[in-house]
Write an enzyme that holds these catalytic residues in place. Sequence first.
Site, PDB file in Angstrom:
ATOM      1  CE  LYS A  71       1.118  -5.600  -2.445  1.00  0.00           C
ATOM      2  NZ  LYS A  71       1.231  -4.041  -2.179  1.00  0.00           N
ATOM      3  CB  SER A 126       4.128  -3.400  -2.359  1.00  0.00           C
ATOM      4  OG  SER A 126       3.643  -3.448  -3.431  1.00  0.00           O
ATOM      5  CE  LYS A 178       4.744  -5.845  -5.683  1.00  0.00           C
ATOM      6  NZ  LYS A 178       4.446  -4.512  -6.195  1.00  0.00           N
ATOM      7  CB  SER A 230       1.407  -3.107  -6.025  1.00  0.00           C
ATOM      8  OG  SER A 230       2.617  -2.613  -6.417  1.00  0.00           O
TER       9      SER A 230
END
Length: 401
Positions: A229, A127, A66, A63
């Site tokens: 993140k 997320s 992202k 992720s």
Amino acid sequence: MNTFKKYVSISLILMLLCGIFVSPVYAEPIELELTVKSAALIEAETGALLYAKNADEPLPPASLTKIMTLLVSMEAKDQGLVGWETKIVTSQKAWETGEGGLTSTMFLNINQQATFKELIQGIAIISANDACVAVAEHLYGSEAAFVQKMNQRAAELGLKNTHFVNTHGLHDPEQNMSAIDIARLAAYFVKTQPEAAAFQSVSEFTFNEIRQFNRNPLLGNFPGVDGIKTGYTPEAGWLLASTSLQQGMRLVAVVMGANSNESRREDSEALLSYGFREYELSVLHEAGAVVTSAPVSRGKEDELPLIANRQVAAVVPRGESAAGFTERLVLTEPLVAPVEAGQSVGTLELVDEAGQVVSEVELFAAESMERVGFFQSIFRAIGNFFSGLWQRGRNLTGDNS
């Protein structure tokens, strides 16, 4: 503060679009006992690489993908392609990406509308995979087209070990990023998109009456942490891109391939603690200050003052000065009047004693400069010539009166 030597080197240069400049790796006085496969620690303002472990190795980013999805989406907003309150319809593909709630998701329903802001919050805070596809399809017609833009931006930002196949990071063997690429991308995102980056420090998010929580283990548990993140897939392991701002210096740490949430937390804390303990940011010029001047042809004055759009700074070992750096002005082309105030004219480089550029800041004209007539410029050149001869004569005779 030591007076820095200044000189002008006029040349054509390629400006780094990202504003993050590759800096030499600083010597590491200690070896950190990290358990992760790969790690990088940088100072966000200058891009100085303070610690690295297999930092150039392409690995599954999960992720952390992202971060680029958020950047491309926000840049589309900057371009007027979408607004915070724009309604975006959820497609079946977007819904399927959430796999019915088995992965990180906002629990969007097919044909449900959500605002662009809600989707960006969902991506940044929890997320949400379904939100990534919904935004991508709205902005570029398809996720594939959006991914093309992601790869284009990666190339423009100088991310050499990065390739995207999807917007969310669910595993694909062709999708890879390196720790240093992620760190530099994250620093750029935080610096250029502060409004969206602020969402990453939010602890929870509620949508469709479902309350979910930010999974960043450092939020509220490490001084100054306000992002960025988390990531996890079985193939990638546990990942974390974190950032902390302390005493005017922002560090970005990235760990990849951890074997547990606890491991990525401990190694991230070790990196950030090391960086703040061993280094500090030495500010040489504040943002907006006149930092130097450059010669101007055909102008009312011989030189034009130049200002920096952000602070001129260098990372130094804690307790040491920045006296060893030299300031070097690099013009994109020779300045010829007229020049408009705010016009970009080149960069100011900070060069260390080994001749390496450790920081680079764009420079702008501090004021406008009108163009003078041909004969006036000729008379000035003649006057400057004889003035120079007279001054050299005084120097030769030792006349300093």
